[in-house]
Design an enzyme around this catalytic site. Structure first.
Site, short mmCIF file in Angstrom:
data_model
loop_
_atom_site.label_atom_id
_atom_site.label_comp_id
_atom_site.label_asym_id
_atom_site.label_seq_id
_atom_site.Cartn_x
_atom_site.Cartn_y
_atom_site.Cartn_z
N HIS A 276 0.84 -1.21 0.00
CA HIS A 276 0.00 0.00 0.00
C HIS A 276 0.87 1.26 0.00
O HIS A 276 0.65 2.18 -0.79
CB HIS A 276 -0.92 -0.01 1.23
CG HIS A 276 -1.63 1.29 1.46
ND1 HIS A 276 -2.89 1.55 0.96
CD2 HIS A 276 -1.25 2.42 2.12
CE1 HIS A 276 -3.25 2.77 1.30
NE2 HIS A 276 -2.27 3.33 2.01
N GLU A 277 1.86 1.29 0.87
CA GLU A 277 2.73 2.46 0.96
C GLU A 277 3.53 2.64 -0.33
O GLU A 277 3.76 3.76 -0.78
CB GLU A 277 3.67 2.33 2.16
CG GLU A 277 2.98 2.30 3.51
CD GLU A 277 2.12 3.53 3.76
OE1 GLU A 277 2.48 4.63 3.27
OE2 GLU A 277 1.08 3.40 4.43
N HIS A 280 1.68 4.45 -3.13
CA HIS A 280 1.73 5.92 -3.13
C HIS A 280 2.90 6.41 -3.97
O HIS A 280 2.80 7.42 -4.68
CB HIS A 280 1.88 6.45 -1.69
CG HIS A 280 0.63 6.34 -0.88
ND1 HIS A 280 -0.57 6.85 -1.30
CD2 HIS A 280 0.40 5.79 0.35
CE1 HIS A 280 -1.49 6.61 -0.38
NE2 HIS A 280 -0.93 5.97 0.63
N GLU A 355 -5.70 7.12 -0.98
CA GLU A 355 -5.65 5.92 -0.15
C GLU A 355 -6.43 4.78 -0.79
O GLU A 355 -5.99 3.63 -0.77
CB GLU A 355 -6.22 6.23 1.25
CG GLU A 355 -5.40 7.20 2.07
CD GLU A 355 -3.97 6.75 2.29
OE1 GLU A 355 -3.76 5.52 2.45
OE2 GLU A 355 -3.07 7.59 2.30
#
Length: 419
Positions: A276-277, A280, A355
């Site tokens: 997920h990070e 970004h 997100e």
């Protein structure tokens, strides 16, 4: 001007009563379609955790909505009662050099503001400790506060010195030159943040689980992240919350995991968090946010310059202030703070959209919806997060979607992938 202050203070106190009442009694019931699903907190929280989560969230929301406008009240108080003028006069008497005058003024004003807001900060710290989210000792907490105070004072001194110099030399275009200079300054801060500023607060070291590091770096390679190491930060002495992030730019890019995350999440859950990070980064969210911040600061500084001149024209004589007086600085801070608060629903909305995109990216990279759902549930339990906040809270506070929405979103995406 003192009458003006007391009028503003009465409005603020009325606001505090109204907003506190709303936040404590707002309806946070789940929509019927969520009840009984894995997004329903009753399926992964026990009754005690549910009650603690609701209580903790309410206190956090009240503190936020009272604290934000309190900053404005302090600036108005400093101006109306002559404290800003007094701090500037003292600074000029102590030193004849403009930079040192600025530094002294910033320290005096920052100290004054810190003392006023300290009770609220301490109350917030105490509430977090009472509910078991924060486990930091008072001495450690004060150390972090003092480090933050002096870092902010140093940066503020540089910024204030440059701004007031530009206001003095270019009354009409100071905002434009400030904006130009803010771009390299922001990039510089992003570059030094992971290696200079962050280590002042916590201990960073290479992740000890080398097998996990290898798998994370494999994900990083798939995400086009030029990282050679994964870093662990010791947070277990301060908090029970979980977190991970990718930070920095250029050669100082860092993949960082809190040790609490490594201790309480399974390997698959950690990999989802990291994917997920990394999303970004690979989806260019960091660059887009930077460009968005630069664009908004251009508009914000332009509006600030107009409102600043308007304030000086209308209240300068009563306040005994001129446009290029150091003592007039709280006017600029007041306007910037109010503008920042006003646009926070927009910036938060953009952040929540990012997100969602990173959740989708992580699911595609790991193909593990179960790990994603378990991760969100554990994040809620450990941080006592409100999975379904009031709309006003979501609008102004939530940079991430509420957990109930993230879990539902993940399952919907997973079902589409399986079709």
């Amino acid at each position: 001007m003192k009458k003006v202050f007391f009028g503003v203070l009465m409005i603020y106190l009325l606001y505090a009563v109204v907003i506190s009442s709303y936040l404590f009694f707002a309806d946070t019931q789940l929509a019927p379609e969520y009840i009984g699903t894995e997004a329903d907190p009753k399926t992964f929280m026990n009754e005690e955790q549910l009650n603690l989560s609701k209580e903790f969230s309410k206190w956090g929301n009240v503190i936020y909505f009272i604290y934000a406008p309190l900053e404005w009240i302090i600036y108005i108080f400093i101006l109306c009662f002559g404290f800003s003028q007094l701090f500037a006069r003292w600074s000029q008497q102590i030193s004849k050099y403009r930079f040192f005058q600025t530094a002294l003024y910033v320290v005096l004003m920052s100290t004054f503001c810190y003392i006023i807001v300290f009770p609220i900060r301490y109350f917030s710290f105490s509430i977090s400790k009472q509910y078991g989210v924060n486990i930091q000792s008072f001495n450690s907490w004060m150390k972090d506060n003092l480090i933050g105070f002096w870092i902010e004072a140093v940066m503020l001194t540089i910024v204030v010195y440059v701004i007031m110099l530009l206001v003095s030399n270019s009354p009409k275009r100071w905002w434009l030159y400030t904006w130009f200079l803010s771009i390299p300054f922001t990039l510089f801060l992003m570059f030094i943040q992971p290696v200079v500023i962050d280590p002042l607060y916590n201990d960073f070291y290479r992740i000890q689980d080398k097998d996990l590091e290898r798998e994370i770096l494999q994900l990083a390679q798939q995400s086009n992240i030029p990282a050679e190491h994964v870093y662990e930060v010791k947070m277990s002495e301060k908090t029970n919350a979980l977190n991970a992030y990718v930070t920095g730019i250029g050669s100082n890019l860092r993949i960082v995991l809190w040790d609490t995350t490594l201790e309480r999440l399974s390997k698959d859950e950690v990999l989802f968090v990291m994917a997920h990070e990394m999303g970004h980064y690979d989806l260019k969210h960091l660059k887009q946010l930077l460009l968005g911040t630069i664009a908004m600061s251009f508009v914000g500084l332009f509006i600030t310059s107009k409102l600043y001149q308007l304030t000086i024209n209308n209240f300068g004589r009563q306040l005994r202030l001129k446009r290029d007086d150091l003592a007039a600085l709280p006017i600029i801070f007041l306007i910037l703070s109010m503008l920042s608060f006003a646009v926070s629903p927009i910036t938060n909305g953009v952040s929540r959209a990012y997100e969602y995109q990173s959740d989708r990216y992580a699911l595609q990279l790991t193909n593990d919806a179960d790990a994603a759902v378990k991760t969100f549930q554990k994040l809620s339990v450990e941080g006592l997060a409100d999975v379904n906040p009031p709309k006003l809270v979501k609008l102004f506070r939530y940079t991430h979607p509420p957990i109930v929405e993230r879990i539902t979103h993940i399952r919907e995406l997973s079902e589409k992938q399986d079709e």
